[in-house]
Design a protein around this motif. Structure first.
Motif, mmCIF file in Angstrom:
data_model
loop_
_atom_site.group_PDB
_atom_site.id
_atom_site.type_symbol
_atom_site.label_atom_id
_atom_site.label_comp_id
_atom_site.label_asym_id
_atom_site.label_seq_id
_atom_site.Cartn_x
_atom_site.Cartn_y
_atom_site.Cartn_z
ATOM 1 N N VAL A 213 22.689 59.475 48.621
ATOM 2 C CA VAL A 213 22.816 60.911 48.418
ATOM 3 C C VAL A 213 23.239 61.534 49.746
ATOM 4 O O VAL A 213 22.887 61.040 50.822
ATOM 5 C CB VAL A 213 21.490 61.538 47.915
ATOM 6 N N TRP B 43 31.906 65.042 48.360
ATOM 7 C CA TRP B 43 30.844 65.655 47.558
ATOM 8 C C TRP B 43 30.307 66.964 48.117
ATOM 9 O O TRP B 43 29.674 67.730 47.389
ATOM 10 C CB TRP B 43 29.685 64.663 47.410
ATOM 11 N N GLN C 232 23.852 69.653 48.408
ATOM 12 C CA GLN C 232 23.563 68.253 48.131
ATOM 13 C C GLN C 232 24.534 67.688 47.107
ATOM 14 O O GLN C 232 25.079 68.410 46.276
ATOM 15 C CB GLN C 232 22.134 68.087 47.618
ATOM 16 N N SER C 233 24.753 66.399 47.203
ATOM 17 C CA SER C 233 25.590 65.692 46.242
ATOM 18 C C SER C 233 24.739 65.238 45.071
ATOM 19 O O SER C 233 23.506 65.307 45.121
ATOM 20 C CB SER C 233 26.225 64.470 46.908
ATOM 21 N N PRO C 234 25.371 64.724 44.014
ATOM 22 C CA PRO C 234 24.599 63.999 42.990
ATOM 23 C C PRO C 234 24.037 62.716 43.601
ATOM 24 O O PRO C 234 24.425 62.319 44.696
ATOM 25 C CB PRO C 234 25.648 63.676 41.905
ATOM 26 N N ILE C 235 23.132 62.067 42.896
ATOM 27 C CA ILE C 235 22.684 60.733 43.276
ATOM 28 C C ILE C 235 23.796 59.767 42.880
ATOM 29 O O ILE C 235 24.235 59.753 41.728
ATOM 30 C CB ILE C 235 21.369 60.352 42.564
ATOM 31 N N LEU C 236 24.246 58.943 43.815
ATOM 32 C CA LEU C 236 25.445 58.140 43.618
ATOM 33 C C LEU C 236 25.148 56.648 43.691
ATOM 34 O O LEU C 236 24.221 56.208 44.368
ATOM 35 C CB LEU C 236 26.480 58.492 44.696
ATOM 36 N N ALA D 140 32.625 69.956 41.784
ATOM 37 C CA ALA D 140 31.437 69.916 42.624
ATOM 38 C C ALA D 140 31.639 70.765 43.869
ATOM 39 O O ALA D 140 30.753 71.507 44.285
ATOM 40 C CB ALA D 140 31.112 68.476 43.015
ATOM 41 N N ILE E 164 29.915 64.632 38.209
ATOM 42 C CA ILE E 164 30.547 65.892 38.581
ATOM 43 C C ILE E 164 31.867 65.590 39.266
ATOM 44 O O ILE E 164 31.889 64.922 40.297
ATOM 45 C CB ILE E 164 29.651 66.690 39.550
ATOM 46 N N ILE F 163 26.227 56.418 38.241
ATOM 47 C CA ILE F 163 26.139 57.722 38.879
ATOM 48 C C ILE F 163 25.490 58.710 37.917
ATOM 49 O O ILE F 163 25.857 58.800 36.753
ATOM 50 C CB ILE F 163 27.540 58.244 39.264
ATOM 51 N N ARG F 164 24.492 59.428 38.407
ATOM 52 C CA ARG F 164 23.892 60.490 37.622
ATOM 53 C C ARG F 164 24.691 61.760 37.845
ATOM 54 O O ARG F 164 25.197 62.011 38.934
ATOM 55 C CB ARG F 164 22.437 60.718 38.063
ATOM 56 N N HIS F 165 24.765 62.598 36.821
ATOM 57 C CA HIS F 165 25.485 63.860 36.917
ATOM 58 C C HIS F 165 26.942 63.603 37.299
ATOM 59 O O HIS F 165 27.316 63.727 38.472
ATOM 60 C CB HIS F 165 24.847 64.795 37.947
#
Length: 220
Positions: free
Chosen positions: A55, A83, A66-70, A13, A8, A4-6
Motif C-alpha cells: 500500500v 496511485w 492512500q492507494s488501494p491494497i495492491l 484514482a 480503481i 487487488i482490492r478495489h
C-alpha cells in the motif's frame, strides 16, 4: 496470489485523490481482540514483492492520501506515482536522501509498505519493507500476527513496533514462537505503516494491510 482490492483505474484514482480524502488516523490500528502473547521484532531483509501485498500513502502538509491494497506481483503496484497524485509524488521525490533531513524543495512525503507471507522457520515469521521519500523525520511499522479459527480470524499477538529510522528504507522481521499445544491453522501478519512529518511533526498512519497467509502446525 492475492488479488487487488478495489479495482480503481489509475486516472480515476488520481482524480479522487486530487479532490482530497479525509485525513487518516494519527495512530496505528491494532488487534481487534486482546492477545496475551507478544511478537519479537528485529531489523530484517527486503520482502519478496511477488509474495507480498503493498500500500502507498502520502501527506502534503494538510491532507493524507492512500492507494488501494495492491498485489505485489502486479508490475504497476510498486510505483506510488501510479496511485497517488502526481504533484505529491513529484515533490516528495525531491527529498530522496537516505539519512539527512529532507531537501528544502521537498513538500510532504510518500511512503510504501510491503507485508510478506508468513513462513515457518522454527518460529512463525513474516517481513515488512517500508520506504519513504520527502519531508519525513522518522518511519516505522506496527504489526501483529493473526490465526484462523472456526469463528474467523483471531489475534495471536499484541502489536509489535519495528525499529524507527530517518532513513529511506526500513525493513523489519516479526516473529512469534509456536505454542506447545499444537494445532494446524492459517497464519497471517497485519501491518500499519507510520511516518512523522519533518515539516509540522504530525504522525501519520497509513492503511493497515494483510500479508499472505501460511498454513502450519504451530498452535494458538
Amino acid at each position: 496470489m492475492l488479488k487487488i482490492r478495489h479495482a480503481i483505474p489509475v486516472l480515476a484514482a488520481t482524480a479522487a485523490f486530487t479532490a482530497g480524502l479525509a485525513p487518516t488516523a494519527s495512530a496505528a490500528s491494532g488487534p481487534a481482540e486482546t492477545a496475551t502473547r507478544s511478537a519479537t521484532v528485529t531489523s530484517g531483509s527486503p520482502v519478496d514483492h511477488a509474495n507480498a501485498t503493498v500500500v502507498h500513502f502520502g501527506y502534503d502538509g494538510k491532507n493524507t492520501y492512500q492507494s488501494p491494497i495492491l498485489d505485489g506481483a502486479d508490475p504497476k503496484a510498486a510505483d506510488p506515482a501510479n496511485w497517488l497524485p502526481g504533484t505529491l509524488a513529484a515533490t516528495a521525490g525531491a527529498g530522496k536522501n537516505t539519512a539527512a533531513p529532507a531537501q528544502p524543495s521537498a513538500v510532504g512525503f510518500v511512503c510504501s509498505l510491503w507485508v510478506g507471507k508468513v513462513i515457518l522457520t522454527g518460529t512463525l515469521e513474516a517481513g515488512t519493507e517500508q520506504t519513504c521519500t520527502g519531508a519525513f523525520s522518522e518511519q516505522y511499522t506496527v504489526a501483529w500476527f493473526e490465526r484462523s479459527s472456526w469463528s474467523g480470524w483471531r489475534s495471536m499477538t499484541t502489536s509489535g513496533t519495528g525499529p524507527a529510522t530517518g532513513n529511506q528504507v526500513n525493513d523489519s522481521t516479526f516473529r512469534v514462537s509456536c505454542n506447545t499445544g499444537g494445532g494446524t491453522y492459517d497464519y497471517r501478519l497485519r501491518g500499519t505503516p507510520m511516518a512523522r512529518s519533518s515539516e509540522d511533526g504530525r504522525l501519520v498512519a497509513g492503511p493497515t494491510l494483510t500479508g499472505e497467509t501460511g498454513r502450519y502446525t504451530c498452535g494458538t
